[in-house]
Design a protein around this motif. Structure first.
Motif, short mmCIF file in Angstrom:
data_model
loop_
_atom_site.label_atom_id
_atom_site.label_comp_id
_atom_site.label_asym_id
_atom_site.label_seq_id
_atom_site.Cartn_x
_atom_site.Cartn_y
_atom_site.Cartn_z
N GLY A 38 0.85 -1.19 0.00
CA GLY A 38 0.00 0.00 0.00
C GLY A 38 0.88 1.24 0.00
N HIS A 39 0.71 2.06 1.02
CA HIS A 39 1.51 3.28 1.09
C HIS A 39 2.75 3.12 1.96
N ALA A 40 3.09 1.88 2.22
CA ALA A 40 4.28 1.64 3.04
C ALA A 40 5.33 0.93 2.19
N VAL A 41 6.58 1.19 2.51
CA VAL A 41 7.65 0.49 1.81
C VAL A 41 8.48 -0.26 2.84
N GLU A 42 8.69 -1.53 2.52
CA GLU A 42 9.41 -2.39 3.45
C GLU A 42 10.86 -2.44 3.02
N GLY A 43 11.76 -2.14 3.95
CA GLY A 43 13.18 -2.21 3.66
C GLY A 43 13.83 -3.25 4.55
N VAL A 44 15.13 -3.20 4.67
CA VAL A 44 15.83 -4.12 5.56
C VAL A 44 15.57 -3.64 6.99
N HIS A 45 14.88 -4.41 7.77
CA HIS A 45 14.59 -4.05 9.16
C HIS A 45 13.85 -2.72 9.27
N SER A 46 13.05 -2.38 8.27
CA SER A 46 12.29 -1.12 8.38
C SER A 46 11.00 -1.21 7.59
N LEU A 47 10.00 -0.52 8.09
CA LEU A 47 8.74 -0.38 7.36
C LEU A 47 8.34 1.08 7.46
N THR A 48 8.28 1.75 6.30
CA THR A 48 8.05 3.20 6.30
C THR A 48 6.69 3.51 5.71
N ASP A 49 5.89 4.21 6.49
CA ASP A 49 4.60 4.68 6.02
C ASP A 49 4.84 5.99 5.27
N LEU A 50 4.74 5.94 3.95
CA LEU A 50 5.11 7.10 3.13
C LEU A 50 4.14 8.27 3.33
N ASP A 51 2.89 7.96 3.67
CA ASP A 51 1.90 9.04 3.87
C ASP A 51 2.14 9.77 5.18
N ARG A 52 2.44 9.00 6.21
CA ARG A 52 2.61 9.62 7.54
C ARG A 52 4.02 10.15 7.76
N GLY A 53 4.99 9.64 7.00
CA GLY A 53 6.37 10.07 7.21
C GLY A 53 6.98 9.47 8.46
N VAL A 54 6.54 8.25 8.77
CA VAL A 54 7.05 7.58 9.97
C VAL A 54 7.52 6.18 9.58
N SER A 55 8.68 5.81 10.10
CA SER A 55 9.27 4.51 9.81
C SER A 55 9.37 3.72 11.11
N VAL A 56 9.16 2.41 11.03
CA VAL A 56 9.43 1.57 12.20
C VAL A 56 10.66 0.75 11.85
N ARG A 57 11.65 0.82 12.72
CA ARG A 57 12.94 0.18 12.41
C ARG A 57 13.39 -0.71 13.55
N GLN A 58 14.09 -1.75 13.19
CA GLN A 58 14.52 -2.74 14.18
C GLN A 58 16.04 -2.84 14.18
N VAL A 59 16.61 -2.91 15.37
CA VAL A 59 18.05 -3.13 15.45
C VAL A 59 18.30 -4.62 15.72
N ARG A 60 19.59 -4.99 15.66
CA ARG A 60 19.94 -6.40 15.66
C ARG A 60 19.42 -7.16 16.90
N ASP A 61 19.37 -6.48 18.04
CA ASP A 61 18.92 -7.19 19.25
C ASP A 61 17.39 -7.29 19.32
#
Ligand code: SAM
Length: 251
Positions: A183-206
């Motif tokens: 949809g309006h989100a793009v999934e990257g390596v350890h990240s999911l970014t909501d392009l409409d809201r301008g907010v990304s959820v990101r995960q670190v190795r732990d």
């Protein structure tokens, strides 16, 4: 209607994210570990890195340089090829520790400042202010405040250079095996970014997860917005990965 974004909370998490991410940060730039998508992709990536390097070299960062959100120092090192001195500011002590190590032995004096740039009073006027991969992390309600701060730290004829990520697009090579649109989100390596809201959820190795700001800009829109704030900054894009800008206050 999506819930309004609590930008203060996202910004606070963003600081924590970069503190936690510091030891793994360089992997995404140097395409190691989970960010190594294979030689075909890496070749395209490093060609783009070459283009953004060339843009900085053409700009020519000389004189007293203030680097904002300096991170692990990959750009501090680049700036050090021509600057007379560098003040490298970052909120994360973990990032700055890596930056210090990288810049050990630099022939250019580098002063490291641990500070939240939104609360930092500039201690002088700089000939050049540079920030790489920071502008997309500025919360929209603080965009004007950020640029006022840049103005307050810039010498009268001072110049600005910035580089950042380009808007991800489905047809671009970055959207390989590990990327995809939802949809309006793009999934990257350890990240999911909501392009409409301008907010990304990101995960670190732990396994810890954090929200960050991630507001992409079309070069023309950014250039216009900066023009309306009194800047004469040319904003350009490389072939697919980066956006960059250089210029100064409109006279
Ligand atoms: N410029 C570096 C580079 O391109 O390699 C690092 C960019 S990284 C995407 C963003 C950086 O901003 C992190 O080092 C983080 O610690 C820093 N940062 C986040 N919030 C900040 C703030 N409020 N004040 C200063 N630095 C901040």
């Amino acid at each position: 209607m999506p819930a309004p974004v609590d930008w203060d909370a996202v910004q606070a998490e963003q600081v924590e994210y970069y503190r936690a991410r510091a030891p793994e940060y360089d992997e995404s730039w140097t395409r190691r570990g989970d960010y190594d998508f294979g030689s075909a992709f890496n070749e395209l990536w490093f060609a783009e890195v070459g283009r953004i390097d060339a843009a900085l070299e053409d700009f020519g960062p000389i004189g007293r340089v203030l680097e904002l959100a300096a991170g692990t120092g990959m750009w501090t090192e680049r700036l050090g090829r021509s600057a007379a001195s560098i003040t490298a500011l970052d909120v994360s002590p973990e990032m700055l520790a890596i930056n210090r190590r990288r810049l050990t032995g630099s022939t250019v004096p580098v002063r490291h400042v641990e500070a939240d740039l939104f609360g930092w009073t500039p201690d002088g006027r700089y000939d050049v202010i540079s920030f790489a991969f920071w502008l997309t992390h500025v919360p929209p309600p603080r965009f004007e405040e950020f640029w006022s701060f840049v103005t307050s730290a810039l010498a009268p004829q001072g110049r600005v250079f910035f580089a950042d990520s380009a808007i991800p697009r489905a047809e671009l090579p970055v959207l390989g095996r590990r990327f995809g649109f939802r949809g309006h989100a793009v999934e990257g390596v350890h990240s999911l970014t909501d392009l409409d809201r301008g907010v990304s959820v990101r995960q670190v190795r732990d396994g810890r997860r954090f929200q960050t700001v991630k507001v992409y800009w079309e070069p023309d829109e950014l250039q216009e917005r900066l023009r309306s704030l009194g800047w004469d900054i040319e904003v350009r894009a490389t072939e697919w990965a980066f956006v960059y800008g250089h210029g100064g206050r409109r006279i």
